[in-house]
Design an enzyme around this catalytic site. Structure first.
Site, PDB file in Angstrom:
ATOM      1  N   GLU A   1       0.798  -1.228   0.000  1.00 36.60           N
ATOM      2  CA  GLU A   1       0.000   0.000   0.000  1.00 36.60           C
ATOM      3  C   GLU A   1       0.840   1.292   0.000  1.00 36.60           C
ATOM      4  O   GLU A   1       0.718   2.145   0.877  1.00 36.60           O
ATOM      5  CB  GLU A   1      -0.960   0.009   1.187  1.00 36.60           C
ATOM      6  CG  GLU A   1      -1.941  -1.145   1.161  1.00 36.60           C
ATOM      7  CD  GLU A   1      -3.017  -1.079   2.223  1.00 36.60           C
ATOM      8  OE1 GLU A   1      -4.118  -1.611   1.991  1.00 36.60           O
ATOM      9  OE2 GLU A   1      -2.770  -0.490   3.292  1.00 36.60           O
TER      10      GLU A   1
ATOM     11  N   GLU B   1      -6.319  -7.331  -1.349  1.00 38.68           N
ATOM     12  CA  GLU B   1      -6.898  -7.337  -0.007  1.00 38.68           C
ATOM     13  C   GLU B   1      -8.357  -6.922  -0.117  1.00 38.68           C
ATOM     14  O   GLU B   1      -8.681  -5.984  -0.842  1.00 38.68           O
ATOM     15  CB  GLU B   1      -6.192  -6.352   0.932  1.00 38.68           C
ATOM     16  CG  GLU B   1      -4.738  -6.641   1.224  1.00 38.68           C
ATOM     17  CD  GLU B   1      -4.148  -5.621   2.212  1.00 38.68           C
ATOM     18  OE1 GLU B   1      -4.935  -4.938   2.917  1.00 38.68           O
ATOM     19  OE2 GLU B   1      -2.914  -5.498   2.267  1.00 38.68           O
TER      20      GLU B   1
END
Length: 439
Positions: free
Chosen positions: A212, A332
Site C-alpha cells: 500500500e 486485499e
C-alpha cells in the site's frame, strides 16, 4: 424438429457436455496435483497462465507467517493456515518478506539479517509448496508496522543523512540503495529447506514492491512514479522469471480525471498514487487494488458497501483490460468486526459480492485475475486479530462460500472447462456453470 424435441435435445446436449467436462476436469486436476513439475505462473495478455493453462486466483492474506515460523512453539500455526486454506481450495497466499528493525527483525539494519528469521521465511515457502499454495511476497511496508519506510528513514538519519520526512524513502538515493540491497538479498536467497534460490522458485507467484505505497509529500504522484519505475527495473534485472506487482490500493489520480469520482473519497486522489499511471511502468506485470469500504466510506455497515464493491471492482477490471492490457488482483478485501452493525451474515454477503463480481469477469475471459481475502487465521491466534480475521473452522457458512468460489475457479482453470465454456458461447447456449455451480 418440434419445439419440445429441440429443447429436449439442447438440454441433453448441455447435460452431456457438463458430464464430460466434470470427468475431464477431475482427471486433469488429479494429474496437475501429482505432477512433479511445479511450473512458474506467467502472464499472457490479460490472463495468468501456468504452462498453457489459465490460472485464476482465489486466495488469502496472512502477513505474520515468517514471524510465527521462527519459533518452534508457533510454527505449527503456519502449517495450520496452509492446511485449512488448501482444504477450502485456496491457491495463493500474500504475506510479508520483510520485518525491518524491532522485535524478531529479518533485517536488523541495512543488509544485516537475522539468519534464524530468514530460515523462518524459508520454512514458509517450503511449507506452502507442500499444500500447493503459491505466495505473493511483499518487500516493504508503507506503514510503520514491521518497520516499513519509516524504519529505513530512521536508519538513514542514524547514518547522518539530512532527512525530513518518511517519504524521503522514495527519493533519497542512499535510502533507495538500502531498499535495492534488501530486494537483491531476498531474491537471491537460497532456501535452506530445499536449496532453491528464491528467484528460481515457482512457489512464489509474484513479488510486490510495497504494501500500500503512498507518498503524501507529493500529491502529484511524480516521486512515487519515479520510484516504481526504478524499482521495477531493479527487480526485473535480478529476476526476469517471476511476475511483479506494485501493491497499491487502486486509487485513481490525475492521469484519469474521468475516474476520480470512482474513488471512495476526495482524499484518495491526494496520496500520491495513480492507478493507471502507476501500472504503465515498464516491468509491472499485473495490476493491484484493495477493497475497504469500512475504512474509506464509513465505519457503519450498510448496503453502500456492496454497491461500492461492484462499482470499484468493475471500473478497475475494465481499465486493466482495456487500458493496461493486464490481469488485476484485488490483493486485499475485508470488513471489520469492529464496525458498527457488523454481523457475520453481512460479512458473508460482502465476500460473496466480491466473488461474484470477479466471476463475472472470469466468465467473459476478462482481466479479473483473482482476489485475496484479508485475512485468514487458524484457531488459537485470536490475539493477533485486527478485526478482519476469518477463521474458517469457526465460520462454516463463510467456509462454504470460499470453497464454492474455489471450485468455480478450478473449473475455469481447466482446459476442458475453457473449451466447453467457449464452445457453448459460440453455439449461443448458456454457460455450463452458473453462479451456483449447477447446470
Amino acid at each position: 424438429m418440434a419445439i419440445k424435441e429441440k429443447q429436449l435435445f439442447q438440454t441433453m446436449f448441455l447435460l452431456a457436455t457438463f458430464i464430460v467436462c466434470v470427468i475431464e476436469i477431475s482427471n486433469a486436476q488429479i494429474q496437475r496435483v501429482s505432477d512433479d513439475e511445479w511450473e512458474m505462473v506467467e502472464k499472457k495478455g490479460n490472463q495468468f497462465i501456468i504452462g498453457d493453462w489459465p490460472f485464476y486466483v482465489n486466495g488469502f492474506n496472512t502477513y505474520w507467517l515468517m514471524i510465527f515460523a521462527v519459533d518452534p512453539s508457533t510454527r505449527a500455526k503456519v502449517t495450520d493456515v496452509f492446511q485449512q486454506a488448501s482444504s477450502a481450495g485456496l491457491t495463493v497466499c500474500r504475506t510479508w518478506a520483510f520485518n525491518d528493525g524491532g522485535w524478531r527483525a529479518l533485517q536488523k539494519s541495512p543488509s544485516s539479517y537475522d539468519e534464524q528469521v530468514f530460515q523462518g521465511l524459508d520454512f514458509v515457502i517450503n511449507e506452502a509448496k507442500k499444500y500447493k499454495i503459491r505466495l505473493i511476497l511483499s518487500l516493504v511496508n508503507n506503514w510503520e508496522a514491521y518497520g516499513g519506510k519509516s524504519q529505513y528513514v530512521r536508519w538513514g538519519k542514524q547514518a547522518g543523512l539530512n532527512l525530513t520526512s518518511e517519504d524521503d524513502f522514495f527519493s533519497d538515493p542512499i535510502i533507495k540503495g538500502y531498499y535495492k540491497a534488501h530486494v537483491k538479498n531476498i531474491l537471491t536467497r537460497v532456501n535452506t529447506y530445499n536449496n532453491v534460490t528464491y528467484k528460481d522458485d515457482p512457489t512464489i507467484f509474484a513479488w510486490e514492491l510495497m504494501n500500500e505505497p503512498r507518498c503524501l509529500a507529493d500529491p502529484s504522484g511524480d516521486i512515487l512514479q519515479a520510484w516504481i519505475e526504478e524499482m521495477a527495473y531493479h527487480v526485473k534485472f535480478i529476476d526476469r522469471k517471476h511476475l511483479l506487482g506494485i501493491g497499491v490500493e487502486g486509487f485513481y489520480g490525475s492521469s484519469t480525471q474521468e475516474r476520480l469520482l470512482t474513488n471512495p473519497n476526495t482524499y484518495a486522489s491526494k496520496v500520491g498514487t495513480d492507478f493507471i499511471r502507476n501500472h504503465l511502468a515498464l516491468g509491472i506485470d499485473f495490476a493491484s487494488a484493495h477493497i475497504y469500504p469500512d475504512s474509506w466510506l464509513s465505519s457503519t455497515v450498510s448496503d453502500s458497501y456492496l454497491q461500492f464493491v461492484e462499482s470499484w471492482m468493475e471500473a478497475h477490471i475494465e481499465d486493466a483490460e482495456k487500458v493496461l492490457g493486464m490481469p488485476i488482483v484485488f490483493g486485499e478485501f475485508g470488513i471489520s468486526s469492529k464496525d458498527l452493525k457488523f454481523n457475520l451474515t453481512f460479512r458473508d454477503e460482502f465476500i460473496d459480492r466480491v466473488y461474484k463480481t470477479m466471476l463475472n469477469s472470469t466468465r467473459k475471459g476478462g482481466s479479473g485475475g483473482g482476489s485475496l481475502i484479508w485475512q485468514l487465521f487458524p484457531e488459537g491466534t485470536d490475539y493477533m486479530d485486527d478485526g478482519y480475521a476469518v477463521v474458517l473452522s469457526k465460520s462454516p457458512k463463510t467456509c462454504d462460500i470460499v470453497s464454492l468460489q474455489s471450485w468455480r475457479l478450478q473449473n475455469f482453470n481447466s482446459r476442458c472447462s475453457w473449451r466447453c465454456h467457449w464452445g457453448c458461447r459460440k453455439r449461443g447456449h448458456q454457460d455450463v456453470f452458473d453462479y451456483n455451480g449447477e447446470l
